[in-house]
Write a protein that holds these residues in place. Structure first.
Motif, PDB file in Angstrom:
ATOM      1  N   THR A 152      -2.866  -1.448  -4.377  1.00  0.00           N
ATOM      2  CA  THR A 152      -4.121  -2.010  -3.787  1.00  0.00           C
ATOM      3  C   THR A 152      -4.750  -3.115  -4.469  1.00  0.00           C
ATOM      4  O   THR A 152      -5.543  -3.606  -3.920  1.00  0.00           O
ATOM      5  N   ASN A 198       0.745  -1.157  -0.153  1.00  0.00           N
ATOM      6  CA  ASN A 198      -0.050  -0.038   0.093  1.00  0.00           C
ATOM      7  C   ASN A 198       0.792   1.318  -0.155  1.00  0.00           C
ATOM      8  O   ASN A 198       0.453   2.273  -0.829  1.00  0.00           O
ATOM      9  N   GLU A 237      -5.645  -1.363   2.205  1.00  0.00           N
ATOM     10  CA  GLU A 237      -6.606  -1.255   0.945  1.00  0.00           C
ATOM     11  C   GLU A 237      -6.156  -2.717   0.234  1.00  0.00           C
ATOM     12  O   GLU A 237      -5.087  -2.819  -0.200  1.00  0.00           O
TER      13      GLU A 237
END
Length: 329
Positions: free
Chosen positions: A25, A20, A46
Protein backbone atom coordinates in the motif's frame (compact mmCIF):
# COMPACT_ATOMS: atom_id res chain seq x y z
CA UNK A 1 7.64 2.96 -1.84
CA UNK A 2 6.34 2.15 -5.31
CA UNK A 3 5.50 4.85 -7.84
CA UNK A 4 2.78 4.41 -10.46
CA UNK A 5 2.52 7.21 -13.00
CA UNK A 6 -0.84 7.34 -14.71
CA UNK A 7 -2.01 5.56 -11.58
CA UNK A 8 -5.55 6.92 -11.77
CA UNK A 9 -5.85 5.71 -15.35
CA UNK A 10 -6.83 2.37 -16.80
CA UNK A 11 -3.71 0.21 -16.67
CA UNK A 12 -2.12 2.23 -13.88
CA UNK A 13 -5.05 1.71 -11.50
CA UNK A 14 -5.03 -2.01 -12.26
CA UNK A 15 -1.33 -2.10 -11.36
CA UNK A 16 -2.14 -0.39 -8.06
CA UNK A 17 -4.78 -3.08 -7.54
CA UNK A 18 -2.23 -5.82 -8.30
CA UNK A 19 0.20 -4.32 -5.79
CA UNK A 20 -2.57 -4.09 -3.18
CA UNK A 21 -3.29 -7.78 -3.73
CA UNK A 22 0.30 -8.41 -2.66
CA UNK A 23 -0.27 -6.40 0.51
CA UNK A 24 1.60 -3.35 -0.83
CA UNK A 25 0.00 0.00 0.00
CA UNK A 26 3.05 2.28 0.16
CA UNK A 27 2.27 3.59 -3.32
CA UNK A 28 2.59 7.08 -4.77
CA UNK A 29 0.10 7.64 -7.58
CA UNK A 30 1.09 10.29 -10.13
CA UNK A 31 -1.45 11.53 -12.67
CA UNK A 32 -3.28 14.46 -14.24
CA UNK A 33 -6.73 14.88 -12.71
CA UNK A 34 -7.95 17.52 -15.11
CA UNK A 35 -10.52 14.81 -15.86
CA UNK A 36 -11.59 14.69 -12.24
CA UNK A 37 -13.77 11.57 -12.34
CA UNK A 38 -10.71 9.38 -12.85
CA UNK A 39 -10.45 9.45 -9.06
CA UNK A 40 -13.19 6.79 -9.08
CA UNK A 41 -10.58 4.27 -10.22
CA UNK A 42 -8.83 4.68 -6.88
CA UNK A 43 -11.68 4.73 -4.36
CA UNK A 44 -11.47 0.99 -3.61
CA UNK A 45 -7.66 0.96 -3.60
CA UNK A 46 -5.07 1.73 -0.93
CA UNK A 47 -2.34 4.26 -1.71
CA UNK A 48 0.03 6.33 0.43
CA UNK A 49 -0.03 9.57 -1.56
CA UNK A 50 -1.09 11.32 -4.76
CA UNK A 51 0.83 13.91 -6.79
CA UNK A 52 0.10 15.80 -9.99
CA UNK A 53 2.47 14.93 -12.84
CA UNK A 54 4.01 18.41 -13.14
CA UNK A 55 4.90 18.53 -9.45
CA UNK A 56 6.28 14.99 -9.65
CA UNK A 57 8.55 15.93 -12.54
CA UNK A 58 9.90 18.88 -10.55
CA UNK A 59 10.42 16.63 -7.52
CA UNK A 60 12.46 13.99 -9.35
CA UNK A 61 14.56 16.67 -11.03
CA UNK A 62 15.40 17.88 -7.51
CA UNK A 63 15.95 14.31 -6.21
CA UNK A 64 13.29 14.67 -3.53
CA UNK A 65 12.41 10.95 -3.25
CA UNK A 66 14.17 8.11 -1.47
CA UNK A 67 13.41 4.49 -0.74
CA UNK A 68 11.72 3.84 -4.08
CA UNK A 69 11.50 0.12 -4.88
CA UNK A 70 10.25 0.42 -8.49
CA UNK A 71 8.49 2.76 -10.89
CA UNK A 72 5.60 1.70 -13.12
CA UNK A 73 5.38 4.37 -15.80
CA UNK A 74 1.91 4.26 -17.38
CA UNK A 75 1.27 7.99 -17.62
CA UNK A 76 0.91 9.30 -21.18
CA UNK A 77 -1.36 11.05 -23.60
CA UNK A 78 -2.91 7.90 -25.08
CA UNK A 79 -5.19 9.48 -27.68
CA UNK A 80 -4.16 8.00 -31.03
CA UNK A 81 -6.06 10.80 -32.80
CA UNK A 82 -4.23 13.61 -30.95
CA UNK A 83 -2.98 16.41 -33.20
CA UNK A 84 -0.94 18.55 -30.78
CA UNK A 85 2.42 16.94 -31.45
CA UNK A 86 4.33 19.25 -29.12
CA UNK A 87 2.14 18.25 -26.18
CA UNK A 88 2.33 14.53 -26.97
CA UNK A 89 6.12 14.54 -27.34
CA UNK A 90 6.62 16.57 -24.17
CA UNK A 91 4.21 14.45 -22.14
CA UNK A 92 5.16 11.03 -23.53
CA UNK A 93 8.76 11.30 -24.72
CA UNK A 94 10.54 14.04 -22.76
CA UNK A 95 8.86 13.11 -19.46
CA UNK A 96 9.83 9.45 -19.98
CA UNK A 97 13.47 10.35 -20.65
CA UNK A 98 13.70 12.37 -17.45
CA UNK A 99 12.18 9.53 -15.46
CA UNK A 100 14.48 6.96 -17.08
CA UNK A 101 17.62 8.86 -16.17
CA UNK A 102 16.42 9.46 -12.60
CA UNK A 103 15.74 5.74 -12.17
CA UNK A 104 19.17 4.88 -13.55
CA UNK A 105 20.94 7.33 -11.23
CA UNK A 106 19.22 5.79 -8.21
CA UNK A 107 19.29 2.15 -9.40
CA UNK A 108 15.48 1.88 -9.48
CA UNK A 109 13.76 -0.66 -11.77
CA UNK A 110 11.54 0.99 -14.39
CA UNK A 111 8.59 -0.79 -16.01
CA UNK A 112 6.96 1.39 -18.66
CA UNK A 113 4.14 1.34 -21.18
CA UNK A 114 5.14 1.25 -24.81
CA UNK A 115 2.50 0.41 -27.42
CA UNK A 116 1.72 -1.91 -30.31
CA UNK A 117 0.93 1.27 -32.26
CA UNK A 118 4.67 1.47 -33.04
CA UNK A 119 4.09 -1.21 -35.71
CA UNK A 120 1.67 0.86 -37.76
CA UNK A 121 0.59 -0.90 -40.93
CA UNK A 122 3.68 -3.07 -41.40
CA UNK A 123 1.74 -6.26 -40.67
CA UNK A 124 4.69 -7.56 -38.66
CA UNK A 125 4.56 -7.58 -34.88
CA UNK A 126 7.95 -8.63 -33.57
CA UNK A 127 10.19 -6.36 -31.51
CA UNK A 128 12.50 -5.50 -34.41
CA UNK A 129 13.32 -2.18 -36.07
CA UNK A 130 12.14 -3.27 -39.53
CA UNK A 131 8.63 -3.94 -38.17
CA UNK A 132 8.25 -0.46 -36.67
CA UNK A 133 6.55 2.35 -38.59
CA UNK A 134 4.09 4.34 -36.45
CA UNK A 135 1.19 6.12 -38.15
CA UNK A 136 0.40 8.84 -35.60
CA UNK A 137 2.15 11.09 -33.12
CA UNK A 138 1.16 8.88 -30.19
CA UNK A 139 2.80 5.85 -31.79
CA UNK A 140 5.81 7.93 -32.75
CA UNK A 141 6.27 9.17 -29.16
CA UNK A 142 6.31 5.58 -27.89
CA UNK A 143 8.57 4.40 -30.68
CA UNK A 144 11.04 7.22 -30.14
CA UNK A 145 11.37 6.44 -26.44
CA UNK A 146 11.94 2.76 -27.24
CA UNK A 147 14.68 3.84 -29.63
CA UNK A 148 16.23 6.12 -27.02
CA UNK A 149 16.31 3.23 -24.56
CA UNK A 150 17.86 0.88 -27.11
CA UNK A 151 20.88 3.16 -27.35
CA UNK A 152 21.38 2.75 -23.59
CA UNK A 153 21.23 -1.04 -23.23
CA UNK A 154 24.95 -1.52 -22.60
CA UNK A 155 25.12 1.22 -19.96
CA UNK A 156 22.03 0.44 -17.84
CA UNK A 157 22.53 0.57 -14.09
CA UNK A 158 19.05 -0.79 -13.22
CA UNK A 159 16.49 -2.97 -15.02
CA UNK A 160 14.21 -1.36 -17.61
CA UNK A 161 11.24 -3.11 -19.17
CA UNK A 162 9.18 -1.69 -22.03
CA UNK A 163 5.80 -3.32 -22.67
CA UNK A 164 4.16 -2.99 -26.06
CA UNK A 165 0.54 -3.38 -25.07
CA UNK A 166 -1.85 -4.62 -27.73
CA UNK A 167 -5.64 -4.13 -27.41
CA UNK A 168 -6.18 -4.02 -23.66
CA UNK A 169 -9.67 -4.21 -22.16
CA UNK A 170 -11.07 -4.67 -18.68
CA UNK A 171 -12.07 -2.89 -15.45
CA UNK A 172 -11.34 0.78 -14.73
CA UNK A 173 -11.45 2.16 -18.28
CA UNK A 174 -14.75 4.05 -18.02
CA UNK A 175 -13.02 7.45 -18.29
CA UNK A 176 -11.39 6.73 -21.66
CA UNK A 177 -14.50 7.71 -23.67
CA UNK A 178 -13.94 6.99 -27.39
CA UNK A 179 -10.51 5.46 -26.61
CA UNK A 180 -12.09 2.77 -24.41
CA UNK A 181 -12.08 -0.84 -25.56
CA UNK A 182 -14.68 -2.15 -27.99
CA UNK A 183 -15.85 -4.50 -25.23
CA UNK A 184 -16.95 -1.51 -23.16
CA UNK A 185 -18.51 0.23 -26.18
CA UNK A 186 -20.45 -2.92 -27.10
CA UNK A 187 -21.61 -3.34 -23.50
CA UNK A 188 -22.93 0.23 -23.37
CA UNK A 189 -24.55 -0.01 -26.80
CA UNK A 190 -26.36 -3.25 -26.03
CA UNK A 191 -27.46 -2.08 -22.58
CA UNK A 192 -28.89 1.17 -23.98
CA UNK A 193 -30.12 0.18 -27.47
CA UNK A 194 -30.31 -3.61 -27.60
CA UNK A 195 -27.78 -3.84 -30.44
CA UNK A 196 -24.09 -3.20 -31.13
CA UNK A 197 -22.23 -1.50 -33.98
CA UNK A 198 -19.11 -2.87 -35.70
CA UNK A 199 -17.22 -1.61 -38.71
CA UNK A 200 -18.18 -3.02 -42.08
CA UNK A 201 -15.62 -5.06 -43.97
CA UNK A 202 -12.30 -3.47 -44.95
CA UNK A 203 -8.83 -4.45 -46.19
CA UNK A 204 -10.16 -7.77 -47.48
CA UNK A 205 -11.93 -8.67 -44.23
CA UNK A 206 -15.67 -9.39 -44.08
CA UNK A 207 -18.00 -7.37 -41.85
CA UNK A 208 -16.66 -7.40 -38.29
CA UNK A 209 -13.96 -9.90 -39.16
CA UNK A 210 -11.07 -7.47 -38.73
CA UNK A 211 -8.90 -9.10 -36.10
CA UNK A 212 -6.95 -7.77 -33.14
CA UNK A 213 -4.93 -9.22 -30.30
CA UNK A 214 -7.30 -8.47 -27.42
CA UNK A 215 -5.74 -8.86 -23.95
CA UNK A 216 -7.44 -8.57 -20.56
CA UNK A 217 -5.90 -6.03 -18.21
CA UNK A 218 -5.47 -8.73 -15.54
CA UNK A 219 -2.99 -10.42 -17.88
CA UNK A 220 -1.21 -7.10 -18.41
CA UNK A 221 -0.88 -6.66 -14.64
CA UNK A 222 0.39 -10.23 -14.33
CA UNK A 223 3.17 -9.54 -16.86
CA UNK A 224 4.21 -6.42 -14.95
CA UNK A 225 4.30 -8.26 -11.63
CA UNK A 226 6.39 -11.05 -13.18
CA UNK A 227 9.10 -8.66 -14.34
CA UNK A 228 9.01 -6.84 -11.02
CA UNK A 229 9.88 -10.18 -9.40
CA UNK A 230 12.21 -11.46 -12.12
CA UNK A 231 13.85 -8.48 -13.86
CA UNK A 232 15.14 -9.00 -17.38
CA UNK A 233 15.63 -5.74 -19.23
CA UNK A 234 14.06 -5.61 -22.66
CA UNK A 235 11.20 -4.43 -24.84
CA UNK A 236 8.40 -6.98 -24.95
CA UNK A 237 5.13 -7.42 -26.79
CA UNK A 238 2.27 -7.88 -24.33
CA UNK A 239 -0.58 -9.59 -26.13
CA UNK A 240 -2.06 -13.06 -26.12
CA UNK A 241 -0.33 -14.07 -29.34
CA UNK A 242 -3.73 -14.93 -30.83
CA UNK A 243 -5.80 -12.53 -32.95
CA UNK A 244 -9.59 -12.71 -32.65
CA UNK A 245 -12.31 -10.90 -34.55
CA UNK A 246 -14.45 -7.97 -33.47
CA UNK A 247 -17.39 -10.30 -34.11
CA UNK A 248 -15.98 -12.63 -31.43
CA UNK A 249 -15.97 -9.74 -28.95
CA UNK A 250 -19.49 -8.67 -29.87
CA UNK A 251 -20.94 -12.19 -29.61
CA UNK A 252 -19.28 -12.68 -26.21
CA UNK A 253 -20.58 -9.34 -24.90
CA UNK A 254 -24.16 -9.96 -26.06
CA UNK A 255 -24.33 -13.57 -24.88
CA UNK A 256 -22.74 -12.74 -21.52
CA UNK A 257 -25.43 -10.12 -20.96
CA UNK A 258 -28.14 -12.51 -22.14
CA UNK A 259 -26.97 -15.20 -19.71
CA UNK A 260 -27.28 -12.78 -16.81
CA UNK A 261 -30.84 -12.00 -17.93
CA UNK A 262 -31.70 -15.71 -18.42
CA UNK A 263 -32.27 -15.15 -22.12
CA UNK A 264 -31.49 -17.42 -25.06
CA UNK A 265 -27.93 -17.56 -26.40
CA UNK A 266 -27.40 -17.04 -30.14
CA UNK A 267 -24.55 -17.54 -32.57
CA UNK A 268 -23.09 -14.86 -34.84
CA UNK A 269 -25.37 -15.62 -37.79
CA UNK A 270 -28.49 -15.36 -35.62
CA UNK A 271 -27.33 -12.11 -34.04
CA UNK A 272 -26.63 -10.68 -37.48
CA UNK A 273 -30.00 -11.78 -38.82
CA UNK A 274 -31.84 -10.23 -35.88
CA UNK A 275 -29.88 -6.97 -36.32
CA UNK A 276 -28.48 -7.34 -32.80
CA UNK A 277 -25.08 -7.02 -34.47
CA UNK A 278 -25.04 -4.23 -37.06
CA UNK A 279 -22.30 -2.91 -39.33
CA UNK A 280 -21.45 0.70 -40.10
CA UNK A 281 -19.02 2.40 -42.47
CA UNK A 282 -15.59 3.26 -41.15
CA UNK A 283 -15.12 7.00 -40.45
CA UNK A 284 -13.13 8.85 -43.09
CA UNK A 285 -10.56 9.91 -40.48
CA UNK A 286 -9.53 6.26 -40.01
CA UNK A 287 -8.99 5.43 -43.66
CA UNK A 288 -5.38 4.40 -44.19
CA UNK A 289 -4.73 4.51 -40.43
CA UNK A 290 -6.73 1.54 -39.22
CA UNK A 291 -5.01 -1.70 -38.25
CA UNK A 292 -7.30 -4.46 -39.56
CA UNK A 293 -5.05 -7.13 -38.07
CA UNK A 294 -2.74 -7.28 -35.07
CA UNK A 295 -1.22 -10.31 -33.38
CA UNK A 296 1.62 -10.08 -30.92
CA UNK A 297 4.70 -12.16 -31.49
CA UNK A 298 5.29 -13.23 -27.89
CA UNK A 299 8.40 -15.35 -28.39
CA UNK A 300 10.60 -12.85 -26.55
CA UNK A 301 8.11 -12.58 -23.69
CA UNK A 302 8.09 -16.35 -23.29
CA UNK A 303 11.88 -16.57 -23.65
CA UNK A 304 12.21 -14.05 -20.81
CA UNK A 305 10.39 -16.45 -18.51
CA UNK A 306 6.74 -15.39 -18.57
CA UNK A 307 4.89 -18.68 -19.02
CA UNK A 308 1.39 -17.97 -17.71
CA UNK A 309 -1.59 -18.64 -20.05
CA UNK A 310 -3.60 -15.70 -21.37
CA UNK A 311 -7.36 -15.29 -21.24
CA UNK A 312 -9.14 -15.75 -24.58
CA UNK A 313 -11.77 -13.22 -25.71
CA UNK A 314 -14.49 -15.65 -24.63
CA UNK A 315 -12.98 -15.97 -21.14
CA UNK A 316 -11.76 -12.42 -20.58
CA UNK A 317 -14.66 -10.48 -22.06
CA UNK A 318 -17.17 -12.62 -20.14
CA UNK A 319 -15.24 -11.84 -16.93
CA UNK A 320 -15.28 -8.13 -17.77
CA UNK A 321 -19.02 -8.05 -18.52
CA UNK A 322 -19.76 -9.62 -15.15
CA UNK A 323 -17.58 -6.97 -13.48
CA UNK A 324 -19.40 -4.19 -15.35
CA UNK A 325 -22.81 -5.59 -14.49
CA UNK A 326 -21.86 -5.82 -10.81
CA UNK A 327 -20.70 -2.20 -10.89
CA UNK A 328 -24.02 -1.04 -12.38
CA UNK A 329 -26.18 -2.95 -9.87
Amino acid sequence: MYIVTGGAGFIGANLVHALNQRGITDILVVDHLTQADKFLNLTDLEIADYMEAERFLEAIEKDQFSGVEAVFHEGACSDTMATDGRYVMENNYAFSKTLLHWCQRHHIPLLYASSASVYGMTGSFSEERQAESPLNIYGFSKFQFDQYLRRMWTTLEAPVHGFRYFNVYGPREFHKARMASVALHFYNQYRLDGHVHLFAGSAGYANGEQRRDFIHVDDVASVNMHFLDYPRSGIYNVGTGQAQSFNDVAVTVVNSMRRMADEDIHDLASLQKSQTIRYISMPEALHGKYQSFTQADIHQLRAAGYNQPFLSVEQGVARYIHWLAGRES
